[in-house]
Design a protein around this motif. Sequence first.
Motif, PDB file in Angstrom:
ATOM      1  N   ILE A 142       0.866  -1.086  -0.121  1.00 30.26           N
ATOM      2  CA  ILE A 142       0.001  -0.147   0.177  1.00 30.26           C
ATOM      3  C   ILE A 142       0.935   1.230   0.002  1.00 30.26           C
ATOM      4  O   ILE A 142       0.620   2.268  -0.615  1.00 30.26           O
ATOM      5  CB  ILE A 142      -0.810   0.050   1.162  1.00 30.26           C
ATOM      6  CG1 ILE A 142      -2.191  -0.941   1.079  1.00 30.26           C
ATOM      7  CG2 ILE A 142      -1.381   1.516   1.385  1.00 30.26           C
ATOM      8  CD1 ILE A 142      -3.050  -1.180   2.078  1.00 30.26           C
ATOM      9  N   CYS A 143       1.895   1.337   0.728  1.00 33.34           N
ATOM     10  CA  CYS A 143       2.922   2.409   0.818  1.00 33.34           C
ATOM     11  C   CYS A 143       3.582   2.613  -0.437  1.00 33.34           C
ATOM     12  O   CYS A 143       3.695   3.908  -0.888  1.00 33.34           O
ATOM     13  CB  CYS A 143       3.743   2.441   1.994  1.00 33.34           C
ATOM     14  SG  CYS A 143       3.085   2.576   3.695  1.00 33.34           S
ATOM     15  N   TYR A 144       3.790   1.534  -1.038  1.00 34.44           N
ATOM     16  CA  TYR A 144       4.520   1.559  -2.382  1.00 34.44           C
ATOM     17  C   TYR A 144       3.496   2.285  -3.456  1.00 34.44           C
ATOM     18  O   TYR A 144       3.756   3.143  -4.113  1.00 34.44           O
ATOM     19  CB  TYR A 144       4.939   0.333  -2.768  1.00 34.44           C
ATOM     20  CG  TYR A 144       5.459   0.178  -4.156  1.00 34.44           C
ATOM     21  CD1 TYR A 144       7.006   0.610  -4.442  1.00 34.44           C
ATOM     22  CD2 TYR A 144       4.719  -0.225  -5.390  1.00 34.44           C
ATOM     23  CE1 TYR A 144       7.358   0.458  -5.772  1.00 34.44           C
ATOM     24  CE2 TYR A 144       5.257  -0.161  -6.590  1.00 34.44           C
ATOM     25  CZ  TYR A 144       6.508   0.393  -6.556  1.00 34.44           C
ATOM     26  OH  TYR A 144       7.261   0.306  -8.024  1.00 34.44           O
ATOM     27  N   ALA A 168       9.453   5.851   6.265  1.00 28.98           N
ATOM     28  CA  ALA A 168       9.787   4.295   6.108  1.00 28.98           C
ATOM     29  C   ALA A 168       9.628   3.723   7.660  1.00 28.98           C
ATOM     30  O   ALA A 168       8.940   2.771   7.605  1.00 28.98           O
ATOM     31  CB  ALA A 168      10.939   4.032   5.292  1.00 28.98           C
ATOM     32  N   ILE A 169      10.183   4.377   8.475  1.00 35.86           N
ATOM     33  CA  ILE A 169      10.087   3.851  10.188  1.00 35.86           C
ATOM     34  C   ILE A 169       8.853   3.809  10.624  1.00 35.86           C
ATOM     35  O   ILE A 169       8.507   3.390  11.713  1.00 35.86           O
ATOM     36  CB  ILE A 169      11.388   4.377  11.039  1.00 35.86           C
ATOM     37  CG1 ILE A 169      11.173   5.789  10.938  1.00 35.86           C
ATOM     38  CG2 ILE A 169      12.624   3.846  10.281  1.00 35.86           C
ATOM     39  CD1 ILE A 169      12.225   6.293  11.825  1.00 35.86           C
ATOM     40  N   ALA A 170       7.914   4.907  10.053  1.00 38.14           N
ATOM     41  CA  ALA A 170       6.414   4.970  10.681  1.00 38.14           C
ATOM     42  C   ALA A 170       5.608   3.826  10.007  1.00 38.14           C
ATOM     43  O   ALA A 170       4.542   3.904  10.484  1.00 38.14           O
ATOM     44  CB  ALA A 170       6.196   6.378  10.459  1.00 38.14           C
ATOM     45  N   VAL A 171       6.176   3.077   9.235  1.00 39.85           N
ATOM     46  CA  VAL A 171       5.334   2.281   8.421  1.00 39.85           C
ATOM     47  C   VAL A 171       6.256   1.028   8.154  1.00 39.85           C
ATOM     48  O   VAL A 171       6.849   0.684   9.129  1.00 39.85           O
ATOM     49  CB  VAL A 171       4.734   2.900   6.919  1.00 39.85           C
ATOM     50  CG1 VAL A 171       3.987   3.855   7.134  1.00 39.85           C
ATOM     51  CG2 VAL A 171       5.952   2.873   6.150  1.00 39.85           C
ATOM     52  N   GLU A 173       7.485  -0.003   5.070  1.00 41.40           N
ATOM     53  CA  GLU A 173       8.548   0.466   3.969  1.00 41.40           C
ATOM     54  C   GLU A 173       8.043   1.717   3.379  1.00 41.40           C
ATOM     55  O   GLU A 173       6.718   2.061   3.277  1.00 41.40           O
ATOM     56  CB  GLU A 173       8.743  -0.733   2.997  1.00 41.40           C
ATOM     57  CG  GLU A 173      10.231  -0.624   2.570  1.00 41.40           C
ATOM     58  CD  GLU A 173      10.257  -1.575   1.393  1.00 41.40           C
ATOM     59  OE1 GLU A 173       9.565  -2.551   1.296  1.00 41.40           O
ATOM     60  OE2 GLU A 173      11.305  -1.875   0.900  1.00 41.40           O
ATOM     61  N   TRP A 174       9.112   2.523   2.824  1.00 43.22           N
ATOM     62  CA  TRP A 174       8.650   3.653   2.019  1.00 43.22           C
ATOM     63  C   TRP A 174       8.113   4.966   2.722  1.00 43.22           C
ATOM     64  O   TRP A 174       8.599   5.980   2.536  1.00 43.22           O
ATOM     65  CB  TRP A 174       7.740   3.219   0.853  1.00 43.22           C
ATOM     66  CG  TRP A 174       8.236   2.185  -0.171  1.00 43.22           C
ATOM     67  CD1 TRP A 174       7.923   0.947  -0.253  1.00 43.22           C
ATOM     68  CD2 TRP A 174       9.217   2.636  -1.041  1.00 43.22           C
ATOM     69  NE1 TRP A 174       8.430   0.501  -1.295  1.00 43.22           N
ATOM     70  CE2 TRP A 174       9.621   1.418  -1.705  1.00 43.22           C
ATOM     71  CE3 TRP A 174       9.998   3.835  -1.623  1.00 43.22           C
ATOM     72  CZ2 TRP A 174      10.250   1.184  -2.979  1.00 43.22           C
ATOM     73  CZ3 TRP A 174      10.915   3.590  -2.379  1.00 43.22           C
ATOM     74  CH2 TRP A 174      11.113   2.642  -3.209  1.00 43.22           C
ATOM     75  N   GLY A 175       7.188   4.717   3.664  1.00 44.89           N
ATOM     76  CA  GLY A 175       6.421   5.591   4.142  1.00 44.89           C
ATOM     77  C   GLY A 175       5.249   6.077   3.471  1.00 44.89           C
ATOM     78  O   GLY A 175       4.594   5.287   2.579  1.00 44.89           O
ATOM     79  N   THR A 176       4.464   7.238   4.027  1.00 47.47           N
ATOM     80  CA  THR A 176       3.364   7.648   3.427  1.00 47.47           C
ATOM     81  C   THR A 176       3.648   8.901   2.777  1.00 47.47           C
ATOM     82  O   THR A 176       3.758   9.267   1.469  1.00 47.47           O
ATOM     83  CB  THR A 176       2.127   8.052   4.360  1.00 47.47           C
ATOM     84  OG1 THR A 176       2.640   8.821   5.325  1.00 47.47           O
ATOM     85  CG2 THR A 176       1.640   6.472   5.158  1.00 47.47           C
ATOM     86  N   ALA A 177       3.914   9.940   3.455  1.00 44.85           N
ATOM     87  CA  ALA A 177       3.959  11.228   2.743  1.00 44.85           C
ATOM     88  C   ALA A 177       5.577  11.260   1.972  1.00 44.85           C
ATOM     89  O   ALA A 177       5.997  12.078   1.280  1.00 44.85           O
ATOM     90  CB  ALA A 177       3.832  12.552   3.544  1.00 44.85           C
ATOM     91  N   LEU A 178       6.420  10.535   2.756  1.00 46.77           N
ATOM     92  CA  LEU A 178       7.883  10.520   2.240  1.00 46.77           C
ATOM     93  C   LEU A 178       7.957   9.574   1.168  1.00 46.77           C
ATOM     94  O   LEU A 178       9.093   9.460   0.412  1.00 46.77           O
ATOM     95  CB  LEU A 178       8.786  10.128   3.448  1.00 46.77           C
ATOM     96  CG  LEU A 178       8.640  10.990   4.658  1.00 46.77           C
ATOM     97  CD1 LEU A 178      10.179  10.779   5.634  1.00 46.77           C
ATOM     98  CD2 LEU A 178       8.892  12.638   4.386  1.00 46.77           C
ATOM     99  N   ALA A 179       7.043   8.543   0.943  1.00 42.73           N
ATOM    100  CA  ALA A 179       7.166   7.560   0.061  1.00 42.73           C
ATOM    101  C   ALA A 179       7.684   8.278  -1.439  1.00 42.73           C
ATOM    102  O   ALA A 179       8.560   7.814  -2.067  1.00 42.73           O
ATOM    103  CB  ALA A 179       6.074   6.618  -0.211  1.00 42.73           C
ATOM    104  N   PRO A 180       6.771   9.212  -1.726  1.00 37.49           N
ATOM    105  CA  PRO A 180       7.167  10.015  -3.059  1.00 37.49           C
ATOM    106  C   PRO A 180       8.328  10.376  -3.111  1.00 37.49           C
ATOM    107  O   PRO A 180       9.001  10.675  -4.251  1.00 37.49           O
ATOM    108  CB  PRO A 180       5.892  10.951  -3.513  1.00 37.49           C
ATOM    109  CG  PRO A 180       5.349  11.260  -2.033  1.00 37.49           C
ATOM    110  CD  PRO A 180       5.489   9.831  -1.330  1.00 37.49           C
ATOM    111  N   LEU A 181       8.837  10.928  -2.110  1.00 37.07           N
ATOM    112  CA  LEU A 181      10.053  11.825  -2.020  1.00 37.07           C
ATOM    113  C   LEU A 181      11.186  10.832  -2.191  1.00 37.07           C
ATOM    114  O   LEU A 181      12.171  11.090  -2.934  1.00 37.07           O
ATOM    115  CB  LEU A 181      10.214  12.410  -0.688  1.00 37.07           C
ATOM    116  CG  LEU A 181       9.189  13.353  -0.251  1.00 37.07           C
ATOM    117  CD1 LEU A 181       9.687  14.218   0.781  1.00 37.07           C
ATOM    118  CD2 LEU A 181       8.965  14.309  -1.470  1.00 37.07           C
TER     119      LEU A 181
END
Length: 356
Positions: A142-144, A168-171, A173-181
């Motif tokens: 989902i985060c991806y 990434a460490i709040a989920v 992998e990847w993160g939510t708002a940081l995933a696109p970054l």
Amino acid sequence: MKLPISVEWKKDHLQLLDQTLLPTQTLFFRCDTAQDVWQAIKSLRVRGAPAIGIAGAFGFYLGMIPFEKLSMSEFLLKAKEVFQYLNSSRPTAVNLQWALSRQLTLIQNFQSTGTDKTQTTKELLQKILQEALNIQEEDRSICYRIGINALPLIKEGMGILTHCNPGAIAVSEWGTALAPLHMAKQQGINFKVYVDETRPLLQGGRLTTWELMQSGIDCTLITDSMAAMVMSQGKVQMVIVGTDRVVANGDMANKIGTMNLAILAKHFKIPFYVACPSSTFDFSTTCGSDIEIEERPSSEITHFKGQLVAPEDVKVYNPAFDVTPCELITGMVTENGIYSYPYIEKIKDDFRQSNS
Ligand code: MRU
């Protein structure tokens, strides 16, 4: 991604990254009981809405192990107690309740479909462990997808402001708002990130800067009170944050200070985006003012690294989250796509369809 995994099942125990020690130490610790997991969530050693949901799902499994020898109906009664207990660790992020509800539903379904001869609590325990692993694996994909969906928002040369640690460490992998970054960096897009320090526990200063620097992303740490100045200087073209709960009218709760940013963004005509997985939606709560906001100890404000920084007996108000009204939110990014304001009915329709 090269970042450490914050929640990991290790054969017979749960291993958590101690997020309170970052960025100076990358240390892991083990949880063997539901009490260990409750403490870890309460103390923010594991934190971030999806991560506490995942940790809670494993904590539920650990909490049910001692009841293996009970009858199925007694097992269900204990499951409800373990649910309540773990859910009491932190109130605002709905992902915890969501993950625990999945575990409880699993037990209820197992009980109603099985026959006493073939279904045992031992089998059920294995299913509970598997459900926690499923929740984590689903969160990863989902985060991806959140990252892929939000990627078109990241434009060459832009300045982006974020708050707290939606990474990434709040989920898983990847993160939510940081995933696109993280993804934009991998694609060679150049952009700058302004990271709000995030008083009082410095999730931005300690965690987000550390995480972005590991990915080689150009980031600049600012104190929360500098956001208006940075925006007024034309350095920010988008704000993107995570959230701990989105309710039925589209309002959302996130780390204290988020609403300030949304108000500023409106003033400076900067788009304000929120990224989150479907496990963060709580359509049973009508509007933002109904969200329970966690209040944390006054020592988080009166002390810094154990040192008193305010008069000892000063009155303190320390809400850990605030609620941003939906009309200040330009759009929401989920695993299903980008939804522009007024987004909530379309999001509900799409969730209904993907669950039918
Ligand atoms: O108190 P925290 O550090 O758990 O707060 C976390 C946040 O507010 C995040 O922004 C949120 O969980 C959403 S992104 C994973």
